[in-house]
Each structure stands twice: as C-alpha cells, then as structure tokens.
Design a protein around this motif. Structure first.
Motif, PDB file in Angstrom:
ATOM      1  N   ALA A 116       1.733   6.704  -6.879  1.00  0.00           N
ATOM      2  CA  ALA A 116       0.611   7.539  -7.307  1.00  0.00           C
ATOM      3  C   ALA A 116       0.898   9.024  -7.109  1.00  0.00           C
ATOM      4  CB  ALA A 116      -0.647   7.137  -6.549  1.00  0.00           C
ATOM      5  N   TRP A 117       1.690   9.379  -6.113  1.00  0.00           N
ATOM      6  CA  TRP A 117       1.985  10.787  -5.871  1.00  0.00           C
ATOM      7  C   TRP A 117       3.245  11.270  -6.586  1.00  0.00           C
ATOM      8  CZ3 TRP A 117       0.306   9.522  -0.379  1.00  0.00           C
ATOM      9  CH2 TRP A 117      -0.991   9.965  -0.173  1.00  0.00           C
ATOM     10  N   ARG A 126      -2.972   8.260 -10.554  1.00  0.00           N
ATOM     11  CA  ARG A 126      -3.282   9.109  -9.398  1.00  0.00           C
ATOM     12  C   ARG A 126      -4.459   8.552  -8.601  1.00  0.00           C
ATOM     13  NH1 ARG A 126      -4.436  15.002 -11.396  1.00  0.00           N
ATOM     14  NH2 ARG A 126      -2.621  14.327 -12.524  1.00  0.00           N
ATOM     15  N   GLY A 182       0.819  -1.219   0.000  1.00  0.00           N
ATOM     16  CA  GLY A 182       0.000   0.000   0.000  1.00  0.00           C
ATOM     17  C   GLY A 182       0.842   1.253   0.000  1.00  0.00           C
ATOM     18  N   TRP A 183       1.928   1.249   0.761  1.00  0.00           N
ATOM     19  CA  TRP A 183       2.810   2.410   0.825  1.00  0.00           C
ATOM     20  C   TRP A 183       3.475   2.672  -0.529  1.00  0.00           C
ATOM     21  CZ3 TRP A 183       3.261   6.312   3.970  1.00  0.00           C
ATOM     22  CH2 TRP A 183       4.383   7.117   3.886  1.00  0.00           C
ATOM     23  N   ALA A 211      -3.681   6.628  -5.187  1.00  0.00           N
ATOM     24  CA  ALA A 211      -3.166   7.299  -3.986  1.00  0.00           C
ATOM     25  C   ALA A 211      -3.989   6.972  -2.745  1.00  0.00           C
ATOM     26  CB  ALA A 211      -3.117   8.805  -4.215  1.00  0.00           C
ATOM     27  N   VAL A 212      -5.264   7.229  -2.784  1.00  0.00           N
ATOM     28  CA  VAL A 212      -6.109   7.014  -1.599  1.00  0.00           C
ATOM     29  C   VAL A 212      -6.227   5.525  -1.257  1.00  0.00           C
ATOM     30  CG1 VAL A 212      -8.422   7.320  -0.642  1.00  0.00           C
ATOM     31  CG2 VAL A 212      -7.320   9.183  -1.883  1.00  0.00           C
ATOM     32  N   GLY A 243      -4.066   3.227  -1.886  1.00  0.00           N
ATOM     33  CA  GLY A 243      -2.751   2.819  -1.405  1.00  0.00           C
ATOM     34  C   GLY A 243      -2.533   3.204   0.047  1.00  0.00           C
ATOM     35  N   VAL A 244      -2.909   4.430   0.397  1.00  0.00           N
ATOM     36  CA  VAL A 244      -2.783   4.873   1.785  1.00  0.00           C
ATOM     37  C   VAL A 244      -3.711   4.050   2.681  1.00  0.00           C
ATOM     38  CG1 VAL A 244      -3.223   6.801   3.357  1.00  0.00           C
ATOM     39  CG2 VAL A 244      -1.994   7.192   1.225  1.00  0.00           C
ATOM     40  N   ALA A 267       0.929   4.120  -2.972  1.00  0.00           N
ATOM     41  CA  ALA A 267       0.663   5.531  -2.693  1.00  0.00           C
ATOM     42  C   ALA A 267       1.821   6.411  -3.150  1.00  0.00           C
ATOM     43  CB  ALA A 267       0.395   5.727  -1.207  1.00  0.00           C
ATOM     44  N   CYS A 268       3.055   5.972  -2.919  1.00  0.00           N
ATOM     45  CA  CYS A 268       4.223   6.764  -3.349  1.00  0.00           C
ATOM     46  C   CYS A 268       4.284   6.886  -4.865  1.00  0.00           C
ATOM     47  CB  CYS A 268       5.504   6.135  -2.805  1.00  0.00           C
ATOM     48  SG  CYS A 268       5.706   6.346  -1.031  1.00  0.00           S
TER      49      CYS A 268
END
Length: 165
Positions: free
Chosen positions: A55-56, A68, A48-49, A71-72, A74-75, A52-53
């Motif tokens: 995606a950002w 993108r 997940g981390w 992101a959510v 993944g977090v 998210a990385c």
C-alpha cells in the motif's frame, strides 16, 4: 503430559479433552493454551506487513489508487498478529507454570503455622509468582493467590526425564 502436548499442538482436540477430564482449564486460567497455532499468528503478522508495504509502495499507488486504503488495515493486522503471537508464546512455553502434585491449601504467608486459605486440587495448573525458601507463591484462576510448599509443585518447563532403554 497433556498440557505439554497442547504446547506442541494447540489444535489437538484429544489432548484438550483429556486435560479437561483431569481438571478443566478456563480461558483466563494460568494453564490455558489458545487453540491457534503460533505459525498461523505469525502468518497473519506477515500478511499484514506485506499488505502495508504494498500500500505504501509508490508504483502500486500509481497503478491502483485504491491500494492506499490497505495501509492502515495492513499495519493494524500486523500489529494484532505480533501482539497475539507474543501473548501466546508465554503459555505455550510453560514458563512460570507448575502443576500441583497433591491436594493442598494455600497459606497467606510462607510457613507451616501461617494458617490455611483456599483449597488447591491435584492437577491444577498454577502460575509461579515468587519463591521464599521452601515455599512458592502461586496464582490460580478465580483470583486465588497464596503460598504452597515448593515440593507440592512440578514445573511445566522442567526438562523431561531421559527415555528408558
């Protein structure tokens, strides 16, 4: 011993079956060990981390605009993995857990003249809440709570005896 084996290998069906033969452990009981290894939950956190990385990251957003949307989720996946790993690390360690040595009755107050309450069977796993001299306050499944003599309990996090030669 089988409870310790589940702490080392949560997916061990043989240890889970043998523990159920002695005394069944329900899902919300103090001695329950979830059937998911801690490594898997940490892998979910890392996955997940990383999602998210990625995606950002600005370069990933330029190449694939759809990334993108990761992101959510993944977090959320990283947070869920972290919370599950923290929640599982307690039962796996056996901290504040004990096994009842012999059948006993819970007392509402510490002391031998305090009366009796719910019955506790040999082999039941209890959560240790506090101690008062020779008495230990414990919680069991089904909402049962009370005091039991400390000599009736064997701590699960106690060190193992040395091996015989």
């Amino acid at each position: 011993g089988w409870r310790r084996a589940l702490g080392l290998e949560p997916l061990a069906d043989d240890a889970r079956d043998r523990l159920a033969l002695v005394h069944g452990v329900r899902v919300l009981a103090p001695g329950y060990v979830p059937p998911a290894p801690l490594d898997f939950l940490l892998f979910v956190l890392a996955l997940g981390w990383i999602a998210a990385c990625v995606a950002w990251h600005p370069a990933a957003r330029r190449r694939a605009p759809w990334v993108r949307r990761l992101a959510v989720p993944g977090v959320a996946l990283a947070v869920a993995g972290a919370l599950a790993a923290v929640a599982e690390s307690g039962p796996l360690s056996g901290r504040a857990l004990a096994v009842v040595r012999a059948d006993a009755a819970l007392a509402p107050d510490p002391g031998y003249g305090a009366g009796t309450g719910a019955a506790v069977e040999t082999g039941e796993i209890v959560r240790v809440l506090s101690q008062d001299g020779a008495w230990t306050r414990v919680a069991l499944d089904g909402g049962r709570q009370g005091w039991i003599p400390a000599q009736q309990l064997v701590a699960l996090d106690a060190p193992l005896p040395p091996p015989l030669d």
